[in-house]
Design an enzyme around this catalytic site. Structure first.
Site, mmCIF file in Angstrom:
data_model
loop_
_atom_site.group_PDB
_atom_site.id
_atom_site.type_symbol
_atom_site.label_atom_id
_atom_site.label_comp_id
_atom_site.label_asym_id
_atom_site.label_seq_id
_atom_site.Cartn_x
_atom_site.Cartn_y
_atom_site.Cartn_z
ATOM 1 N N ARG A 79 13.902 13.065 73.340
ATOM 2 C CA ARG A 79 13.305 11.906 72.668
ATOM 3 C C ARG A 79 12.644 10.915 73.615
ATOM 4 O O ARG A 79 11.531 10.444 73.364
ATOM 5 C CB ARG A 79 14.357 11.158 71.832
ATOM 6 N N THR A 80 13.330 10.564 74.698
ATOM 7 C CA THR A 80 12.769 9.525 75.576
ATOM 8 C C THR A 80 11.443 10.005 76.157
ATOM 9 O O THR A 80 10.428 9.309 76.105
ATOM 10 C CB THR A 80 13.768 9.186 76.707
ATOM 11 N N LYS A 108 12.107 20.408 97.959
ATOM 12 C CA LYS A 108 11.991 20.565 99.422
ATOM 13 C C LYS A 108 12.719 19.433 100.132
ATOM 14 O O LYS A 108 12.628 19.300 101.348
ATOM 15 C CB LYS A 108 10.514 20.548 99.826
ATOM 16 N N ARG A 129 13.544 8.884 84.877
ATOM 17 C CA ARG A 129 14.949 9.192 84.555
ATOM 18 C C ARG A 129 15.539 9.945 85.749
ATOM 19 O O ARG A 129 14.934 10.920 86.219
ATOM 20 C CB ARG A 129 15.054 10.046 83.290
ATOM 21 N N HIS A 157 19.903 2.060 80.325
ATOM 22 C CA HIS A 157 18.817 2.732 79.603
ATOM 23 C C HIS A 157 18.153 1.641 78.754
ATOM 24 O O HIS A 157 18.303 1.599 77.536
ATOM 25 C CB HIS A 157 19.415 3.842 78.733
HETATM 26 C C1 NCD Z 1 20.803 9.239 75.774
HETATM 27 C C2 NCD Z 1 20.700 9.265 77.287
HETATM 28 O O1 NCD Z 1 19.963 10.060 77.856
HETATM 29 O O2 NCD Z 1 21.368 8.426 77.864
HETATM 30 N N1 NCD Z 1 19.780 9.947 75.134
HETATM 31 C C3 NCD Z 1 18.591 9.311 74.900
HETATM 32 O O3 NCD Z 1 17.909 8.877 75.798
HETATM 33 N N2 NCD Z 1 18.231 9.157 73.628
HETATM 34 C C4 NCD Z 1 22.156 9.565 75.278
HETATM 35 C C5 NCD Z 1 22.821 10.836 75.684
HETATM 36 O O4 NCD Z 1 22.293 11.660 76.432
HETATM 37 O O5 NCD Z 1 23.947 11.038 75.198
#
Ligand code: NCD
Length: 330
Positions: A79-80, A108, A129, A157
């Site tokens: 989703r993100t 590397k 991320r 997040h």
């Molecule tokens: C979350 C995350 O990556 O922290 N997912 C997200 O970004 N919607 C929650 C999770 O992975 O449980």
């Protein structure tokens, strides 16, 4: 399609870019929710509503024409990553997706700082991320283009917390005065770490329900107390479900456990199912950042209180708003 230019103009006119307050987002890194106050959230929500209505009417428009967004993902994401990609493309920009770092110079041994310097020389902003807490702050310390933290290990997040707040506001019509219960992995769940901090800006009653080994970190609980919150910790959901307005369910973060047997011991600790929800209010919502594993039964999906798929859709509108505010010219 004849309307597209008209809409581009009308967005520019209606979006509050011209006001001094909102230009403060321009060029900003988004690393922690601690950067935001209530007025910032009102601005983001207002622009997100505008984005939703524009998507419904015309699909996409050229606010960020020519802008390129880097999506740099060192951890899995559905989703993100895809909502940021869709967001920039619906605003007329494009996305450079790097999510298989084993094919990049990271394999590397390249350090994050060098990868960031590289990506920012090709793009206008970087969504990052990364599995290590603090990585987004490190990236922001070397970057001249905006860094957007899309999850730094168990740290934060922030964009998820903004879309969670937007969902609460849209679903229940207010934020002040609500009782919010966070359930599941409160130790490693970065989404609850960010959301709890944002909720501290409001008048909220907060409950934490977690297995013994997955409590909210003590330092964060202390901080919330300093900010005037009085979070109550529980092990049993039944203690607080009847008074809950927002039930925030999380997945046990298997990938953060050093010892697999510890994960085995707590997985499946909570399952929200129709029987559980019999004790809940009729007007309340269940939200979840997703992915779910087994903590919300699929039988819940048709319950009108299950707001997690609407929440997921809101992610794109909120990310469109953030990109427009951070990258759009005043
Ligand atoms: C979350 C995350 O990556 O922290 N997912 C997200 O970004 N919607 C929650 C999770 O992975 O449980």
């Amino acid at each position: 399609m004849a309307n597209r230019n008209h809409f581009t103009r009308s967005v520019s006119r209606h979006l509050p870019f011209g006001e001094k307050r909102d230009t403060r987002f321009y060029g900003m890194h988004i690393v922690s929710v601690e950067q935001f106050d209530r007025q910032d959230l009102d601005t983001i929500f207002e622009v997100a509503r505008e984005m939703r209505s524009m998507v419904e009417r015309v699909g996409s428009f050229d606010l960020l024409k020519g802008k390129v967004l880097a999506n740099l993902f060192y951890e899995p994401s559905t989703r993100t990553s895809s909502s940021f990609a869709a967001a920039v493309q619906r605003l007329g920009g494009s996305v450079l997706q790097i999510d298989n770092v084993t094919f990049s110079s990271v394999s590397k041994g390249e350090v994050l700082q060098d990868t960031i310097r590289t990506m920012e020389s090709y793009t206008d902003a970087i969504v990052l991320r990364h599995p290590e807490e603090g990585s987004a702050a490190i990236a922001a310390s070397v970057a001249t283009k905006p860094i957007i933290n899309a999850g730094d290990g168990p740290g934060e997040h922030p964009t998820q917390a903004l879309l969670d707040m937007f969902t609460i506001r849209e679903e229940l019509g207010r934020i002040d005065g609500l009782t919010v219960t966070m359930l599941g992995d409160l130790k490693y769940g970065r989404t609850v770490h960010s959301l709890a901090r944002l909720l501290a800006l409001y008048d909220i009653r907060l409950h934490f329900v977690a297995p013994d080994i997955l409590h909210m970190p003590a330092a964060l609980v202390e901080k919330l107390k300093e900010q005037g919150m009085a979070p109550c910790e529980h092990v049993d959901l039944a203690d607080v479900l009847p008074e809950t307005d927002v039930l925030y369910v999380t997945r046990v973060q298997r990938e953060r456990f050093d010892d697999p047997s510890m994960y085995e011991g707590v997985k499946g600790s909570y399952v929200v199912a129709p029987e559980t929800m019999a004790a809940a209010k009729e007007r309340m919502i269940i939200i979840h950042p997703l992915p779910r594993v087994d903590e919300i039964s699929m039988e819940m999906d048709d319950d009108p209180r299950a707001a997690y798929f609407r929440q997921m859709e809101n992610g794109m509108y909120v990310r469109m708003a953030l990109l427009a505010l951070v990258l759009g010219k005043a």
